[in-house]
Design a protein around this motif. Structure first.
Motif, PDB file in Angstrom:
ATOM      1  N   ASN A   1      -0.870  -4.368  -2.175  1.00  0.00           N
ATOM      2  CA  ASN A   1      -0.524  -4.364  -3.993  1.00  0.00           C
ATOM      3  C   ASN A   1      -1.279  -3.226  -4.369  1.00  0.00           C
ATOM      4  O   ASN A   1      -1.872  -2.247  -3.796  1.00  0.00           O
ATOM      5  CB  ASN A   1      -1.304  -5.941  -4.076  1.00  0.00           C
ATOM      6  N   ALA A   2      -0.974  -3.249  -5.897  1.00  0.00           N
ATOM      7  CA  ALA A   2      -1.390  -1.891  -6.489  1.00  0.00           C
ATOM      8  C   ALA A   2      -0.807  -0.876  -5.839  1.00  0.00           C
ATOM      9  O   ALA A   2      -1.299   0.160  -5.670  1.00  0.00           O
ATOM     10  CB  ALA A   2      -2.913  -2.092  -6.873  1.00  0.00           C
ATOM     11  N   ALA A   3       0.439  -1.181  -5.338  1.00  0.00           N
ATOM     12  CA  ALA A   3       1.072  -0.046  -4.460  1.00  0.00           C
ATOM     13  C   ALA A   3       1.441   1.247  -4.902  1.00  0.00           C
ATOM     14  O   ALA A   3       1.870   2.091  -4.530  1.00  0.00           O
ATOM     15  CB  ALA A   3       2.295  -0.780  -3.689  1.00  0.00           C
ATOM     16  N   ALA A   4       1.538   1.179  -6.357  1.00  0.00           N
ATOM     17  CA  ALA A   4       1.970   2.659  -7.013  1.00  0.00           C
ATOM     18  C   ALA A   4       0.693   3.318  -7.527  1.00  0.00           C
ATOM     19  O   ALA A   4       0.707   4.274  -8.092  1.00  0.00           O
ATOM     20  CB  ALA A   4       2.947   2.317  -8.313  1.00  0.00           C
TER      21      ALA A   4
ATOM     22  N   GLY B   1      -2.873   2.768  -2.870  1.00  0.00           N
ATOM     23  CA  GLY B   1      -1.803   2.133  -2.652  1.00  0.00           C
ATOM     24  C   GLY B   1      -0.637   2.771  -2.010  1.00  0.00           C
ATOM     25  O   GLY B   1       0.293   2.523  -1.118  1.00  0.00           O
ATOM     26  N   SER B   2      -0.319   3.772  -3.054  1.00  0.00           N
ATOM     27  CA  SER B   2       0.748   4.754  -2.717  1.00  0.00           C
ATOM     28  C   SER B   2       0.689   5.560  -1.156  1.00  0.00           C
ATOM     29  O   SER B   2       1.795   5.820  -0.596  1.00  0.00           O
ATOM     30  CB  SER B   2       1.038   5.752  -3.686  1.00  0.00           C
ATOM     31  N   VAL B   3      -0.585   5.781  -1.040  1.00  0.00           N
ATOM     32  CA  VAL B   3      -0.799   6.346   0.300  1.00  0.00           C
ATOM     33  C   VAL B   3      -1.021   5.511   1.416  1.00  0.00           C
ATOM     34  O   VAL B   3      -0.198   5.805   2.466  1.00  0.00           O
ATOM     35  CB  VAL B   3      -2.087   7.123   0.276  1.00  0.00           C
ATOM     36  N   VAL B   4      -1.359   4.376   1.055  1.00  0.00           N
ATOM     37  CA  VAL B   4      -1.182   3.315   2.263  1.00  0.00           C
ATOM     38  C   VAL B   4       0.292   2.995   2.780  1.00  0.00           C
ATOM     39  O   VAL B   4       0.424   3.161   3.871  1.00  0.00           O
ATOM     40  CB  VAL B   4      -1.965   1.964   1.712  1.00  0.00           C
ATOM     41  N   GLY B   5       1.106   2.779   1.894  1.00  0.00           N
ATOM     42  CA  GLY B   5       2.607   2.492   2.147  1.00  0.00           C
ATOM     43  C   GLY B   5       3.081   3.849   3.071  1.00  0.00           C
ATOM     44  O   GLY B   5       3.881   3.358   3.924  1.00  0.00           O
ATOM     45  N   GLN B   6       3.076   5.037   2.610  1.00  0.00           N
ATOM     46  CA  GLN B   6       3.434   6.172   3.336  1.00  0.00           C
ATOM     47  C   GLN B   6       2.764   6.319   4.563  1.00  0.00           C
ATOM     48  O   GLN B   6       3.688   6.707   5.685  1.00  0.00           O
ATOM     49  CB  GLN B   6       3.370   7.621   2.367  1.00  0.00           C
ATOM     50  N   LEU B   7       1.679   6.405   4.861  1.00  0.00           N
ATOM     51  CA  LEU B   7       0.920   6.237   6.098  1.00  0.00           C
ATOM     52  C   LEU B   7       1.385   5.186   6.903  1.00  0.00           C
ATOM     53  O   LEU B   7       1.477   5.375   8.291  1.00  0.00           O
ATOM     54  CB  LEU B   7      -0.734   6.292   5.989  1.00  0.00           C
TER      55      LEU B   7
END
Length: 329
Positions: A149-152, A156-162
């Motif tokens: 969550n707070a993905a942007a 959060g944006s790095v979490v998703g890409q990793l």
């Protein structure tokens, strides 16, 4: 003699921070002693942690806590040359004096083409938070499904890409359609706007009907209480932040986590990135490599002017930023 501008905490925050809670002051800095450096801040960071940490660690009248990328403008220390850029934790100041012990040099492989402000974001503390939270707390494995969550935001944006680099399916949520579009653009498999869905429970189920192996929680509160019911058996939850609760005057009440944690045999762990201080070089090297290879995309929300620090901070807490919120002096 150099005059520094500083932002001080005039009044402890009650509920959501206000610009009147801050005060801009000027400080005359003394001449340098042997071994000391004079630095000027070039970029300053505003981050969610500043809200709860200011309450816990600061007194009214203290200079606001925080990190900057700074340039050495004068040096009486042979280990540091004028013009060198460093990361410092000296709070909301335009200029400051250091003995060098608290300074972190940018990685030697940092290319000239890469903005140095990224040392406060993707290739800095937020990126490392994503890196160690996923690898060491969530212990993600290829083929698993990761929810963030707070993905942007900066973390959060790095979490998703990793997680995508690690071979996972990634589901993210954010607070605007614009942010959701950005998440899909940087490779999230599923993304939704939590403010416009009719049911958060249904949105989570639709995004991953089989549930989630890993949940990287930056928000806490109602979202976390709902998401825990969608975890798979033996799922792992990394508790990184609770931004939905930082500005509450009255603490939120349950629901409570014990029943789903017991029946699904979940593991939930809170963490602070400084626990891996001895491995920061490893993390920064990996993040810098992925950024240079184009595998991790970076977005910064840059506010111009030191006088706008409080406005940038408050805007970040309201979720106005896409990616990392930065102030350019």
């Amino acid at each position: 003699m150099v005059t520094a501008k500083v932002w001080v905490l005039k009044k402890h925050f009650e509920g959501f921070p206000k610009t009147s809670d801050f005060d801009l002051k000027k400080i005359e800095l003394p001449n340098l002693k042997d071994g000391e450096l004079l630095l000027e801040s070039v970029f300053l960071s505003v981050d969610p942690y500043m809200r709860p940490y200011s309450q816990r660690d600061m007194k009214e009248g203290d200079i606001m806590i925080g990190t900057q990328v700074a340039r050495i403008v004068e040096s009486n220390n042979p280990a540091f040359t004028v013009g060198t850029f460093v990361v410092a934790r000296s709070g909301w100041r335009t200029h400051f004096i250091s003995d060098g012990k608290d300074l972190q040099l940018l990685p030697s492989s940092w290319p000239e083409s890469l903005p140095k402000s990224l040392a406060l974001g993707t290739v800095g503390m937020p990126g490392l938070t994503a890196y160690f939270g996923l690898l060491e707390v969530c212990k993600m494995k290829p083929g698993e499904t990761v929810l963030v969550n707070a993905a942007a935001g900066a973390v959060g944006s790095v979490v998703g890409q990793l997680a995508k680099i690690g071979g996972c399916k990634v589901v993210g949520c954010a607070g605007s359609d614009y942010k959701v579009d950005y998440l899909k653009k940087i490779g999230f498999d599923e993304a939704f706007n939590y403010k416009t869905v009719i049911s958060l429970d249904e949105a989570l189920r639709k995004a991953s009907p089989d549930g989630y192996d890993c949940f990287f929680d930056n928000v806490g509160g109602e979202f976390a209480s709902t998401a825990i019911n969608h975890m798979k058996k033996y799922g792992r939850i990394a508790v990184c932040g609770a931004i939905s609760q930082y500005n509450d005057s009255v603490p939120q009440k349950g629901p409570y986590v014990q029943v789903p944690m017991i029946f699904k045999e979940l593991r939930m762990e809170g963490f602070i990135v400084t626990s891996w201080n001895n491995r920061w070089e490893e993390g920064l090297k990996a993040l810098l490599k992925w950024v240079m290879e184009g595998k991790v995309k970076c977005h910064e929300q840059v506010t111009e002017g030191f006088e706008n620090m409080p406005r940038a901070f408050i805007g970040m807490l309201k979720g106005e930023n896409l990616g990392k919120a930065i102030v350019k002096v």
